[in-house]
Design an enzyme around this catalytic site. Sequence first.
Site, PDB file in Angstrom:
ATOM      1  N   GLU A  62      10.996  -8.578  -5.243  1.00  0.00           N
ATOM      2  CA  GLU A  62       9.669  -8.329  -4.321  1.00  0.00           C
ATOM      3  C   GLU A  62       8.824  -9.680  -4.421  1.00  0.00           C
ATOM      4  OE1 GLU A  62       7.017  -4.324  -4.448  1.00  0.00           O
ATOM      5  OE2 GLU A  62       8.129  -4.865  -6.185  1.00  0.00           O
ATOM      6  N   LYS A 111       0.319  -2.979  -0.018  1.00  0.00           N
ATOM      7  CA  LYS A 111       0.362  -1.695  -1.061  1.00  0.00           C
ATOM      8  C   LYS A 111       0.152  -0.679  -0.341  1.00  0.00           C
ATOM      9  CE  LYS A 111      -0.626  -0.961  -5.689  1.00  0.00           C
ATOM     10  NZ  LYS A 111       0.454  -1.457  -6.474  1.00  0.00           N
ATOM     11  N   ASN A 157      -5.704   3.055  11.005  1.00  0.00           N
ATOM     12  CA  ASN A 157      -4.764   2.916  10.029  1.00  0.00           C
ATOM     13  C   ASN A 157      -3.868   4.075  10.622  1.00  0.00           C
ATOM     14  OD1 ASN A 157      -6.045   0.740   8.583  1.00  0.00           O
ATOM     15  ND2 ASN A 157      -6.330   2.080   6.688  1.00  0.00           N
ATOM     16  N   GLY A 158      -2.395   3.558  10.675  1.00  0.00           N
ATOM     17  CA  GLY A 158      -1.401   4.540  10.826  1.00  0.00           C
ATOM     18  C   GLY A 158      -0.556   4.238  12.232  1.00  0.00           C
ATOM     19  N   HIS A 205      34.651  -2.299 -10.787  1.00  0.00           N
ATOM     20  CA  HIS A 205      35.081  -1.712  -9.646  1.00  0.00           C
ATOM     21  C   HIS A 205      34.726  -2.601  -8.267  1.00  0.00           C
ATOM     22  CE1 HIS A 205      36.425   1.661 -11.978  1.00  0.00           C
ATOM     23  NE2 HIS A 205      35.597   1.857 -12.454  1.00  0.00           N
ATOM     24  N   ARG A 230      -4.175  -4.101   0.874  1.00  0.00           N
ATOM     25  CA  ARG A 230      -3.629  -3.214   1.604  1.00  0.00           C
ATOM     26  C   ARG A 230      -2.922  -3.717   2.767  1.00  0.00           C
ATOM     27  NH1 ARG A 230      -3.677   2.498   0.891  1.00  0.00           N
ATOM     28  NH2 ARG A 230      -5.160   2.723  -0.950  1.00  0.00           N
ATOM     29  N   TRP A 257      -1.873  -5.107   8.406  1.00  0.00           N
ATOM     30  CA  TRP A 257      -0.581  -5.160   8.024  1.00  0.00           C
ATOM     31  C   TRP A 257       0.209  -4.761   9.369  1.00  0.00           C
ATOM     32  CZ3 TRP A 257       4.249  -2.492   7.095  1.00  0.00           C
ATOM     33  CH2 TRP A 257       5.232  -3.164   6.222  1.00  0.00           C
ATOM     34  N   GLU A 305      14.602  -1.142 -11.507  1.00  0.00           N
ATOM     35  CA  GLU A 305      13.354  -1.495 -11.426  1.00  0.00           C
ATOM     36  C   GLU A 305      13.105  -2.903 -11.494  1.00  0.00           C
ATOM     37  OE1 GLU A 305      10.874  -0.739 -10.127  1.00  0.00           O
ATOM     38  OE2 GLU A 305       9.350  -1.905 -11.092  1.00  0.00           O
ATOM     39  N   CYS A 361      -2.866  -1.560   5.483  1.00  0.00           N
ATOM     40  CA  CYS A 361      -4.091  -1.755   6.532  1.00  0.00           C
ATOM     41  C   CYS A 361      -5.174  -1.083   5.823  1.00  0.00           C
ATOM     42  CB  CYS A 361      -3.987  -0.934   7.776  1.00  0.00           C
ATOM     43  SG  CYS A 361      -2.834  -1.722   8.889  1.00  0.00           S
ATOM     44  N   LYS A 386      11.448  -5.429  -8.770  1.00  0.00           N
ATOM     45  CA  LYS A 386      10.228  -6.294  -9.382  1.00  0.00           C
ATOM     46  C   LYS A 386      10.541  -7.820  -8.787  1.00  0.00           C
ATOM     47  CE  LYS A 386       7.780  -4.170  -9.377  1.00  0.00           C
ATOM     48  NZ  LYS A 386       7.444  -2.760  -9.273  1.00  0.00           N
TER      49      LYS A 386
END
Length: 606
Positions: free
Chosen positions: A487, A601, A99-100, A503, A27, A73, A480, A2, A484
């Site tokens: 995503e 983000k 926002n929040g 295993h 955002r 978002w 990582e 946001c 990536k």
Amino acid sequence: MCGIVGYIGNQNATPVLIEGLSRLEYRGYDSAGIAVLGSRGTQVFRSVGRVRDLEASLPRRLAGKAGIGHTRWATHGPATEDNAHPQTSEDRRISVVHNGIIDNAATLRERLDARGVKFASETDTEVIAHLVARSEASTLEGAVLDVLSRIAGTYAIAVLDERHPDRLVVARHGSPLILGVGDREMFVASDLAALVRHTTSVVHLDDGELATVTASGFRTFSREEENTAKVPTSVDLDLEDVGLGGYRHYMRKEILEQPSSVERMLRGRLDERFGTARLDGLNLGPRELRWFRRVKILGCGSAHYVGQFGASMIEEVARIPADAEPASEFRYRNPIIEPDTLYVAVSQSGETADTAFAVQEVKRKGGQIVGLVNVVGSTIARECDGGIYLHAGPEVAVASTKALTHMGIGFALLALCLGRVRDLSIADGQRLIAGLRSIPDQIQQILADEPHIAEVAAGLAGAQSLFFIGRVRGFPVAREGAQKFKEISYRHAEAYQASELKHGPLALIDENLPTVAILPDDELTDRNLAAMQQIVARRGSLVVITHPGVTLDDPETPRVTVPKNERELDPILLTVPLQLLAYHAALTLGHDIDKPRNLAKSVTVE
Ligand code: F6R
């Protein structure tokens, strides 16, 4: 997650808000809206989709000297026009962007509902608009303070009131908010990116702080209505830093920036003579550094994976036990905070709520915490006792790349400092410094291999599911790499320790499940090769990320060769081709690379 913009001054607010929102779109990008206060009162426009969709829906003449905007978002309620911000009071006098998350929104909603308020959205934000409108306070500031005393949760808000057209009132608690100071105009934003076109003179609000913003200036004050004299600071950022600069995607721009950004980060921080790093911002002298018996690294997502290779670097270089834990878990398990542990928070944005709360938890229990943070003046940077700024420059693509490389280097610098006050010799310190100095050129060599990496990526893009494997230093690299890849390509990618395959996960290997193997030239090369043989024996295909001189059983196996550095620093370089691999796989699949679905983000909510 946001974005908020606000404007008051002599220009027409509409283009300023739209331009600001486009810069904040990374955002959050499922819906957007603006409220503009002009001669015809407040006009509110909202739309689902991108900022360009909002812009296309605006009337040609939408003018006013004050306004607020938001790119969303979704958290409370799906992405619909009704749920987009600004949210308004019933009479549309009050408009709010937020926002929040308001934790007690449901209770407040029930109470307002019982008093006959008609809700137009499913958002938590709407309660703020109704409460401000119903406040009996005579000033907008008073009304906002009234409301803040009734809501619980996290927020950055900006409020516009038709009765007070000369001002915006804004407040911050747990979500960033910045004022931009112009010439007879003022700006508000949740992120510097929205301000740089207009001003470099900024004021970061603190948690619990409010501000009245008018065309001629600002006044900051506390919840207790005491003035908090804030002096604007100058930020070192310009439009070029936040623009695409001719690239098609921010992600590729940010990957290609790494040689120069790393060089900048290292400038003045390496002390060849004594084989150590100069990290004045840590605020820790040799005695204090020597005193710590453990290191605990806290971060989320990719920052956590880099934290994992940071921990193994610190153990190898400084020989202090070190481990990394997701900050999102740490804060919920009533962690034992030890006085002789150095806690390290790692974050690109410096605003990730889970990491910020973990920092607070450490501090509340008397622990010592330093930050590895990219955004200067961000919440985490300010809350920590000291730290290392990453100096990666703004990172706009949702998928983090250059900031992670900088985090890896930040951990190497910290490891040097911790090592040199213990048993790391000057010669070994100098060996690592030489390794760090060669990283920019070595990244350049990896980037020069982009056409080949793109071919390998196209080959992987067709797979529905992939494994990434590595061990010890290579395992966080594999994690990582998988992160990536999933995503932005939306393919299922899972990382395993190469040693763990037998295993259980081997059961999944067949000709449809390729594996990306991280195969450094180190003491574990033969063991890694053995794990790869087990994959091939089950008809699994491989892509290998390796060093020059490593001989593969089947020379036809697709490989990406990464220049060799010191073994402790190798993970930093091994990660770089995985960024390009994910980028080109997503490009092959035609995805929106900079704004992947369901993600935004900087996750400023829990
Ligand atoms: C992955 C990614 C996220 C972030 C995580 C932490 O590409 O970007 O996993 O690494 O949300 O964000 P920061 O570093 O801002 O705390």
